[in-house]
Design an enzyme around this catalytic site. Structure first.
Site, mmCIF file in Angstrom:
data_model
loop_
_atom_site.group_PDB
_atom_site.id
_atom_site.type_symbol
_atom_site.label_atom_id
_atom_site.label_comp_id
_atom_site.label_asym_id
_atom_site.label_seq_id
_atom_site.Cartn_x
_atom_site.Cartn_y
_atom_site.Cartn_z
ATOM 1 N N ASP A 12 43.655 41.974 40.590
ATOM 2 C CA ASP A 12 43.400 42.449 41.965
ATOM 3 C C ASP A 12 43.559 43.953 42.195
ATOM 4 O OD1 ASP A 12 43.223 39.699 42.190
ATOM 5 O OD2 ASP A 12 44.712 39.479 43.778
ATOM 6 N N LYS A 110 38.819 34.642 43.306
ATOM 7 C CA LYS A 110 39.717 33.570 43.747
ATOM 8 C C LYS A 110 40.015 33.737 45.228
ATOM 9 C CE LYS A 110 43.641 36.367 42.380
ATOM 10 N NZ LYS A 110 44.149 36.665 43.715
ATOM 11 N N CYS A 155 50.346 37.971 43.492
ATOM 12 C CA CYS A 155 49.319 37.469 42.578
ATOM 13 C C CYS A 155 49.681 37.629 41.109
ATOM 14 C CB CYS A 155 47.977 38.116 42.908
ATOM 15 S SG CYS A 155 47.354 37.525 44.502
#
Ligand code: VGL
Ligand code: ZN
Length: 204
Positions: A12, A110, A155
């Protein structure tokens, strides 16, 4: 070069998680040059991208009266409500422009189901819905994962913990990760990762 059974998983590194973004992580941009420099060491590089529809249930503004950074109860358990971030197709959802994306063999998105958030690169927050990353890595003979990215305590940590549970050997490059640190979440995530057997690496 790292061993051929090792993959670099970059979590990310998107505009919204970097300074100026909607859910900015302090110092988020500082890790990019180091991540880019690490990529040529790996025969397998995966990038993940948080990728939410506008009506995503993790956005505080989709819950009337709810403030960002509070916790709500979802059918799958407690869920932090976040400022609107990483909306599909937006500039905030794009990779930071300095991140090298050409070396990636897989870009995994995701969090695209409105009703389920997905912190981990392996399983969504119901802890059941698989992203497909595990069989992808297994098909390539990968047994060791080196993780870096944003955010260490969400994450990255969820991905690392799932990876250990799935039987991968997992290293976390702490120097190439940055945390949101919500109510002590970094310390808790570090303890959980250490207990689970994640190897914390910090050459700084
Ligand atoms: C993340 C909160 C919400 C992350 C993603 O990448 O750590 N955190 N969505
Ligand atoms: Zn998100």
């Amino acid at each position: 070069m790292r061993e051929t059974d090792a993959a670099l998983i970059v979590i990310d590194v998107q505009n919204d998680f970097c300074p100026g973004g909607a859910l900015a992580v302090e110092g988020g941009h500082e890790i990019i040059a180091g991540i880019n420099a690490l990529m040529p060491e790996f025969g397998c590089v995966v990038l993940t991208q948080d990728w939410h529809p506008a009506d995503h249930s993790s956005f505080a503004d989709n819950h009337p009266g709810a403030a960002p950074f509070t916790v709500t109860e979802m059918p799958y358990g407690p869920q932090v409500l976040w400022p609107r971030h990483c909306v599909i197709g937006s500039n905030g959802a794009a990779f930071h422009p300095d991140l090298a994306t050409d070396p990636a063999q897989l870009i995994l998105r995701k969090g695209f189901r409105a009703g389920i958030d997905s912190y981990s690169a392996f399983f969504e927050n119901d802890r059941e819905t698989a992203t497909g990353l595990e069989p992808w890595l297994r098909a390539r003979g990968i047994t060791t994962l080196v993780l870096a990215g944003l955010a260490t305590d969400f994450c990255v940590a969820y991905s690392a913990l799932d990876a250990v549970r799935l039987g991968f050997r997992v290293e976390l490059r702490e120097d190439l990760s940055r945390a949101i640190d919500l109510d002590g979440s970094l310390e808790e995530a570090r303890a959980q990762m250490t207990d689970a057997g994640v190897v914390m690496v910090d050459p700084r």
